[in-house]
Design an enzyme around this catalytic site. Structure first.
Site, PDB file in Angstrom:
ATOM      1  N   ARG A   1      49.839  36.371  43.968  1.00  0.00           N
ATOM      2  CA  ARG A   1      49.575  37.762  43.555  1.00  0.00           C
ATOM      3  C   ARG A   1      49.904  38.620  44.762  1.00  0.00           C
ATOM      4  O   ARG A   1      49.234  38.547  45.793  1.00  0.00           O
ATOM      5  CB  ARG A   1      48.118  37.938  43.133  1.00  0.00           C
ATOM      6  CG  ARG A   1      47.748  39.384  42.934  1.00  0.00           C
ATOM      7  CD  ARG A   1      46.470  39.586  42.172  1.00  0.00           C
ATOM      8  NE  ARG A   1      46.668  39.344  40.760  1.00  0.00           N
ATOM      9  CZ  ARG A   1      45.837  39.751  39.791  1.00  0.00           C
ATOM     10  NH1 ARG A   1      44.751  40.414  40.095  1.00  0.00           N
ATOM     11  NH2 ARG A   1      46.096  39.485  38.533  1.00  0.00           N
TER      12      ARG A   1
ATOM     13  N   HIS B   1      53.798  41.392  35.553  1.00  0.00           N
ATOM     14  CA  HIS B   1      52.626  40.521  35.367  1.00  0.00           C
ATOM     15  C   HIS B   1      52.974  39.552  34.229  1.00  0.00           C
ATOM     16  O   HIS B   1      52.429  39.642  33.120  1.00  0.00           O
ATOM     17  CB  HIS B   1      51.397  41.376  35.048  1.00  0.00           C
ATOM     18  CG  HIS B   1      50.087  40.682  35.263  1.00  0.00           C
ATOM     19  ND1 HIS B   1      49.986  39.378  35.713  1.00  0.00           N
ATOM     20  CD2 HIS B   1      48.801  41.117  35.081  1.00  0.00           C
ATOM     21  CE1 HIS B   1      48.712  39.044  35.800  1.00  0.00           C
ATOM     22  NE2 HIS B   1      47.976  40.079  35.429  1.00  0.00           N
TER      23      HIS B   1
ATOM     24  N   GLN C   1      50.247  37.480  32.255  1.00  0.00           N
ATOM     25  CA  GLN C   1      49.473  38.340  31.364  1.00  0.00           C
ATOM     26  C   GLN C   1      50.239  38.593  30.066  1.00  0.00           C
ATOM     27  O   GLN C   1      49.698  38.428  28.965  1.00  0.00           O
ATOM     28  CB  GLN C   1      49.209  39.687  32.074  1.00  0.00           C
ATOM     29  CG  GLN C   1      48.441  40.671  31.220  1.00  0.00           C
ATOM     30  CD  GLN C   1      46.991  40.266  31.051  1.00  0.00           C
ATOM     31  OE1 GLN C   1      46.297  40.049  32.020  1.00  0.00           O
ATOM     32  NE2 GLN C   1      46.524  40.151  29.823  1.00  0.00           N
TER      33      GLN C   1
ATOM     34  N   ASP D   1      46.080  49.892  29.630  1.00  0.00           N
ATOM     35  CA  ASP D   1      45.723  49.328  30.932  1.00  0.00           C
ATOM     36  C   ASP D   1      45.189  50.498  31.767  1.00  0.00           C
ATOM     37  O   ASP D   1      45.296  51.668  31.352  1.00  0.00           O
ATOM     38  CB  ASP D   1      46.985  48.698  31.573  1.00  0.00           C
ATOM     39  CG  ASP D   1      46.705  48.021  32.915  1.00  0.00           C
ATOM     40  OD1 ASP D   1      45.523  47.801  33.253  1.00  0.00           O
ATOM     41  OD2 ASP D   1      47.685  47.718  33.637  1.00  0.00           O
TER      42      ASP D   1
ATOM     43  N   CYS E   1      44.452  44.422  29.181  1.00  0.00           N
ATOM     44  CA  CYS E   1      44.551  43.236  30.049  1.00  0.00           C
ATOM     45  C   CYS E   1      43.277  43.022  30.859  1.00  0.00           C
ATOM     46  O   CYS E   1      43.048  41.925  31.345  1.00  0.00           O
ATOM     47  CB  CYS E   1      45.766  43.356  30.957  1.00  0.00           C
ATOM     48  SG  CYS E   1      45.716  44.831  31.995  1.00  0.00           S
TER      49      CYS E   1
ATOM     50  N   ARG F   1      44.469  33.594  28.668  1.00  0.00           N
ATOM     51  CA  ARG F   1      45.170  33.453  29.955  1.00  0.00           C
ATOM     52  C   ARG F   1      45.141  31.995  30.414  1.00  0.00           C
ATOM     53  O   ARG F   1      46.130  31.472  30.924  1.00  0.00           O
ATOM     54  CB  ARG F   1      44.496  34.338  31.029  1.00  0.00           C
ATOM     55  CG  ARG F   1      44.646  35.835  30.818  1.00  0.00           C
ATOM     56  CD  ARG F   1      46.059  36.312  31.057  1.00  0.00           C
ATOM     57  NE  ARG F   1      46.560  35.962  32.373  1.00  0.00           N
ATOM     58  CZ  ARG F   1      46.300  36.639  33.506  1.00  0.00           C
ATOM     59  NH1 ARG F   1      45.565  37.714  33.474  1.00  0.00           N
ATOM     60  NH2 ARG F   1      46.815  36.239  34.670  1.00  0.00           N
TER      61      ARG F   1
HETATM   62  N1   CP Z   1      44.238  40.874  33.831  1.00  0.00           N
HETATM   63  C1   CP Z   1      44.185  40.366  35.065  1.00  0.00           C
HETATM   64  O1   CP Z   1      45.196  39.897  35.630  1.00  0.00           O
HETATM   65  O2   CP Z   1      42.957  40.372  35.614  1.00  0.00           O
HETATM   66  P1   CP Z   1      42.595  40.042  37.124  1.00  0.00           P
HETATM   67  O3   CP Z   1      43.170  41.172  37.952  1.00  0.00           O
HETATM   68  O4   CP Z   1      41.116  39.984  37.174  1.00  0.00           O
HETATM   69  O5   CP Z   1      43.249  38.738  37.507  1.00  0.00           O
HETATM   70  N1  NVA Z   2      48.007  47.370  36.253  1.00  0.00           N
HETATM   71  C1  NVA Z   2      46.841  46.717  36.790  1.00  0.00           C
HETATM   72  C2  NVA Z   2      46.666  45.384  36.163  1.00  0.00           C
HETATM   73  C3  NVA Z   2      45.477  44.597  36.638  1.00  0.00           C
HETATM   74  C4  NVA Z   2      45.393  43.254  35.960  1.00  0.00           C
HETATM   75  C5  NVA Z   2      46.976  46.596  38.296  1.00  0.00           C
HETATM   76  O1  NVA Z   2      48.066  46.274  38.774  1.00  0.00           O
HETATM   77  O2  NVA Z   2      45.998  46.857  38.996  1.00  0.00           O
END
Ligand code: CP
Ligand code: NVA
Length: 314
Positions: free
Chosen positions: A101, A128, A131, A222, A262, A290
């Site tokens: 990440r 992502h 997701q 989101d 999400c 997920r």
């Molecule tokens: N939706 C998602 O990726 O959640 P987290 O940021 O908690 O991993």
């Molecule tokens: N768009 C959000 C998604 C989190 C899962 C972010 O990047 O923070």
């Protein structure tokens, strides 16, 4: 070496193989079966940003598959203590996969470029993919197995999640409508690159919320401010006010329409409590999927990279 840097790493057939395997692993788990397809295998989780779902679903998924996951934060000192090339060579001596990440997509791309071990994108500024694939799995469960021709209306920012969903819509033959302030729309070049790559995409974006949600089978939102954009939070909160998913908006969508997010949600901003907690909301099934999807992805990458035998799936 096969990676998942973004959904452009998959063909349409490969994407569906992963979805089908996810359904099968979910079914097996429901019957009490946890096949140890990744017995003694290890997954490194290299996270530059916070996470609940991505981290825990990968960790729990690895346990169910007979392996283990190791969570790494910035204190492993990568980039500062040694080059990414050296980091990947060392990590590949211990682990079979890495989920990253990252603040920037270029980090995931660079990790993968060394081909030390399969790299999975666990969210970047641009995408992502895990997701979006889990979301397609979820929407398919609510579409009698057929996503083709169904419409997702995404209300909000043309962000990392939206971009991976647009690719997924192209792959699955769904219509995608994005509605939000014009300055947060998805750039046309990206849309064209999806059309070139997957050969099809029914996409529109605009600012008129009623017309773009009217035919939605799935309504998705989101956060307005993603991780890393906190300095813009006040401006974004003002810009997105007309784009909240709330009870008055739900009067304009078909009655069968399901609501996705999400998560994490900023309740009271992009979505109200009464909608996210309503019977039409499928956000918690979405979050649970997920894990099933990512178990499938890990096994599938193991097969593609030659250290899991496809005969083990029988
Ligand atoms: N939706 C998602 O990726 O959640 P987290 O940021 O908690 O991993
Ligand atoms: N768009 C959000 C998604 C989190 C899962 C972010 O990047 O923070």
């Amino acid at each position: 070496m096969k990676h998942l840097r973004s959904l452009f790493d998959l063909s349409i057939d490969e994407y569906h193989e992963i979805l089908d395997l996810a359904d099968s692993l979910k079914r097996k788990l429901g019957q009490g079966q946890r096949p140890d397809l990744l017995k003694n295998r290890s997954l490194a989780l290299l996270f530059e940003k916070s996470s609940l779902r991505t981290r825990v679903s990968f960790e729990a998924g690895m346990i169910q598959l007979g392996g283990a996951a190791i969570y790494l934060t910035n204190d492993v000192g990568w980039r500062e203590r040694e080059t990414i090339a050296d980091f990947v060579r060392v990590l590949s001596g211990y682990c079979d996969f890495v989920v990253c990440r990252a603040i920037s997509q270029s980090t995931v791309d660079e990790l993968a470029s060394h081909n030390g071990l399969p790299v999975i994108n666990g969210l970047t500024d641009q995408s992502h993919p895990c997701q979006a694939m889990a979301d397609m799995m979820t929407m398919r469960e609510f579409s009698n197995g057929e996503l083709r021709g169904k419409q997702i209306s995404f209300v909000g920012d043309g962000n990392n999640v939206a971009r991976s969903l647009v690719k997924s819509a192209a792959i699955c033959g769904m219509k995608f409508r994005l509605v939000g302030p014009a300055k947060y729309h998805i750039d046309q070049q990206f849309i064209e690159s999806i059309r070139e790559h997957f050969g099809q995409l029914d996409f529109e974006q605009g600012t008129d919320i009623k017309s773009l949600v009217r035919d939605a089978d799935f309504l998705y939102t989101d956060v307005w401010t993603s991780m890393g954009q906190e300095a813009e939070a006040q401006d974004r909160a003002a810009d997105f006010v007309p784009y909240q998913i709330n009870a008055p908006l739900m009067k304009f969508v078909p009655t069968h329409c399901k609501v996705l997010h999400c998560l994490p949600a900023r309740r009271g901003l992009e979505i109200t409590d009464d909608v996210i907690d309503s019977p039409g909301s499928i956000v918690f099934q979405q979050a649970a999927n997920r894990m099933h999807l990512q178990k499938s992805l890990l096994v599938w990458l193991g097969i593609k990279n030659g250290f899991v035998q496809s005969s083990q799936l029988d």
